[in-house]
Design a protein around this motif. Structure first.
Motif, short mmCIF file in Angstrom:
data_model
loop_
_atom_site.label_atom_id
_atom_site.label_comp_id
_atom_site.label_asym_id
_atom_site.label_seq_id
_atom_site.Cartn_x
_atom_site.Cartn_y
_atom_site.Cartn_z
N ASP A 1 1.04 -1.48 0.36
CA ASP A 1 -0.08 -0.30 -0.08
C ASP A 1 0.94 0.93 -0.06
OD1 ASP A 1 -2.46 1.57 -0.24
OD2 ASP A 1 -2.66 0.80 2.07
N PRO A 2 1.27 2.21 -1.04
CA PRO A 2 0.03 1.88 -2.49
C PRO A 2 0.57 0.53 -2.79
CG PRO A 2 2.16 3.12 -2.61
CD PRO A 2 1.88 3.23 -1.31
N TRP B 1 -3.78 3.70 -3.83
CA TRP B 1 -3.75 3.06 -3.01
C TRP B 1 -4.69 1.85 -3.29
CZ3 TRP B 1 0.10 5.15 0.13
CH2 TRP B 1 0.42 6.08 -0.25
N GLU C 1 5.18 2.74 2.21
CA GLU C 1 5.02 4.08 1.39
C GLU C 1 5.86 4.12 0.97
OE1 GLU C 1 0.80 5.24 3.67
OE2 GLU C 1 3.17 7.15 3.69
N SER D 1 0.25 7.06 -6.33
CA SER D 1 0.75 6.80 -5.45
C SER D 1 -1.31 5.81 -5.89
CB SER D 1 0.27 6.96 -4.18
OG SER D 1 0.87 7.42 -4.28
#
Ligand SMILES: Cc1cc2nc3c(=O)[nH]c(=O)nc-3n(C[C@H](O)[C@H](O)[C@H](O)COP(=O)(O)OP(=O)(O)OC[C@H]3O[C@@H](n4cnc5c(N)ncnc54)[C@H](O)[C@@H]3O)c2cc1C
Length: 544
Positions: free
Chosen positions: A92-93, A108, A362, A106
């Motif tokens: 995530d992403p 998500w 992330e 990104s």
């Protein structure tokens, strides 16, 4: 892993050639059903191209596959892989694309968050994303059930043929005309045209490009590339999430270690450093295998996890196979087109534009491809047997998802390189290995300027290395390109999609069979169930 010696004279119910994740999956299911099962692996470790290996002291890397996306939830639960240590952290992403102007886009996992992110670039594309995502997920659900069952063989006659037609029809009984048309256009259309038709922002299109043609031949405008959009929405992971992408704690090898340990508990014998030289075929029936050191091992069934070309063009004699079958196997498209570059860094890569508040997780995934046009040109260069000057590189800072992979202060950067040829126009891969590594590092440096100066160790795996080390014919990561004419009832070749082969008692269980490549466990699962259906009919129970 300790390799127990083969018991002299023992005849196994099932011998598996290759302990890749599909071979191990098949072995575990067969042992669970009570068959005495032996898995023979040519390398010193199990796992095939789903492994974690050391590339510098204390630094471990998923040297080949690096993200778990479609690992079947059924395999995870049936074989109790969690009990054997499997842990995955959702990416995530799921995808993140940095651009040279400093913007990072990104994707998500949370859909509303993804929509908000895309809407910052184009409000219209944010809305489109939700609409298209719903549509794709719905279409993918029609295909989902086929993942864990043999494809229908349409060339069947009488009652069996009708049953097969009924099986397919049942899966599509609620499909509308519009959905049939959409499904066909996804199977045959190009990803580029689909994206151009639906999205306005080049950046958003580029983000959807990332990940959907990986490992495949063909630039994004080649017909048949849109199928990747559906393929990646088949659910995976233990919670059966559509579009799941996961980092595996301990690297991808944790999957195959869990499979091997689960299998051993069920009674599978595993022997590493045991390359099979040939399959023993007598009177049209597989009777066992002969290792490269001359050891003969009897088996009532032989199941090959090696790719179809290796199995039928190297391990069996053409004399034992129909000519048209051998001809079809020779025609399977392989030829690369990918490479991998793994690095140990003295500091974390700093990709320009990454917001300062992003967590380590992330800051893990970065796909470096600036546009669809770039990707198309990259494929064109590779298609004509040259190493593209400008490469498409997928970077994962895996130590940000799993600190155990490297000592404190060091980082693991694993990079997948899309579109390099297997056959080179100029020179050999042995001569060009470091050139490829240098081009990858240069490309990464454009986005993360601190990387070139932080490299402590580097491993470059060209298509030739993937062939030599991991046993992938022509370096093809999926045991055969994932193109329409090599999928479903045409995988590995038309007429032989149900894991059986023209040699009685010889089956295939690897990525070269339906539903294809990727770390899914599905071919291994399906092959084992096909073997068990045949076994229960009693045909193979007597002697080897
Ligand atoms: C560089 C790279 C990156 C990838 N990235 C991803 C990714 O991120 N996510 C994903 O889902 N998929 C990815 N893939 C694809 C995926 O890893 C493969 O499609 C899948 O692992 C194939 O599994 P398999 O068990 O069918 O075959 P393999 O893993 O190829 O296993 C076959 C085994 O058979 C053994 N063998 C072959 N011949 C013999 C013989 N004669 N005797 C004994 N043993 C033999 C081989 O050594 C090997 O261990 C990637 C693959 C590569 C190479």
């Amino acid at each position: 892993m300790i390799s127990p010696q083969i018991k002299p004279g023992k005849i196994y119910d099932a011998i598996i050639i290759g302990a890749g994740h599909n071979g191990l999956t098949a072995a575990a299911y067969l042992a669970r059903a009570g068959l005495s099962t032996l898995a023979l692996e040519r390398r010193e470790i199990v796992g095939g191209c789903c492994v974690t290996e050391s590339i510098a002291p204390g630094c471990r890397v998923s040297t080949t596959s690096y993200i778990a996306s479609m690992l079947r939830p059924e395999v995870i639960s049936d074989l109790k892989l969690r009990e054997f240590g499997l842990r995955m952290v959702p990416c995530d992403p799921a995808i993140q694309v940095p651009f040279l102007d400093g913007q990072v886009v990104s994707w998500w996992a949370d859909r509303e968050r993804a929509k908000a992110e895309f809407s910052k670039i184009s409000a219209q594309d944010g809305e489109t994303f939700v609409r298209v995502d719903d549509k794709l997920k719905k279409l993918a659900r029609y295909l989902q059930p086929f993942f864990l069952e043999p494809p229908p063989e349409f060339d069947t006659r009488g009652a069996k043929g009708l049953t097969e037609l009924f099986r397919v029809g049942k899966r599509f009984r609620k499909i509308s005309n519009a959905e049939i048309a959409e499904l066909i256009s996804f199977l045959t259309g190009s990803l580029g045209e689909f994206l151009d038709h639906n999205y306005e922002s080049e950046k958003i299109k580029t983000m959807f490009l990332a990940n959907n043609v990986y490992g495949k031949h063909g630039g994004p405008y080649q017909p048949g590339t849109a199928i990747g959009l559906l393929f990646h929405l088949l659910s995976g992971g233990e919670h059966e999430l559509q579009g799941f992408f996961g980092h595996v704690i301990g690297g991808m090898g944790a999957i195959t270690q869990a499979l091997a340990n689960s299998g051993k508990k069920l009674g599978v014998e595993i022997r590493t450093e045991a390359p099979v030289a040939k399959i023993d075929v007598r009177n049209g029936r597989a009777r066992g295998v002969v290792l490269e050191d001359g050891t003969e091992i009897g088996g009532r069934l032989v199941i090959s996890n090696a790719d179809p070309k290796r199995t039928f063009l190297k391990l069996t004699s053409p004399r034992d196979l129909p000519d048209d079958f051998v001809h079809a196997i020779r025609g399977i498209k392989m030829e690369g087109p990918c490479a991998k570059v793994n690095m140990v860094l003295g500091e974390e890569p700093r990709f320009t534009g990454t917001p300062a508040h992003y967590t380590p997780l992330e800051r893990t995934f970065y796909t470096l491809v600036p546009s669809l046009e770039f990707a198309e040109k990259c494929y064109d260069t590779a298609k004509f047997s040259e190493i593209p000057e400008e490469l498409w590189v997928d970077c994962v800072v895996s130590s940000n998802a799993d600190e155990s992979l490297a000592p404190k202060g060091k980082h693991i950067l694993t990079c997948f390189v899309q579109y390099v040829p297997y056959n080179l126009k100029h020179g050999t891969w042995d001569e060009n290995r470091e050139l490829l590594g240098d081009r990858v590092v240069k490309k990464i440096g454009e986005y993360a300027p601190n990387v070139p100066g932080a490299i402590l160790a580097r491993q470059v795996l060209t298509p030739l290395d993937l062939e030599r080390t991991y046993g992938l014919t022509e370096g093809n990561i999926f045991h055969g390109d994932l193109r329409l004419e090599q999928l479903f009832f045409m995988r590995p070749v038309a007429g032989w999609s149900q894991y059986r082969t023209p040699i009685d008692g010889l089956y295939l269980c690897g990525a070269g069979t339906h539903p294809g490549g990727g770390v899914t466990g599905a071919p291994g699962h399906n092959a084992a169930h096909q073997v068990l259906r045949d076994w229960k009919k009693g045909r193979f129970k007597q002697g080897a």
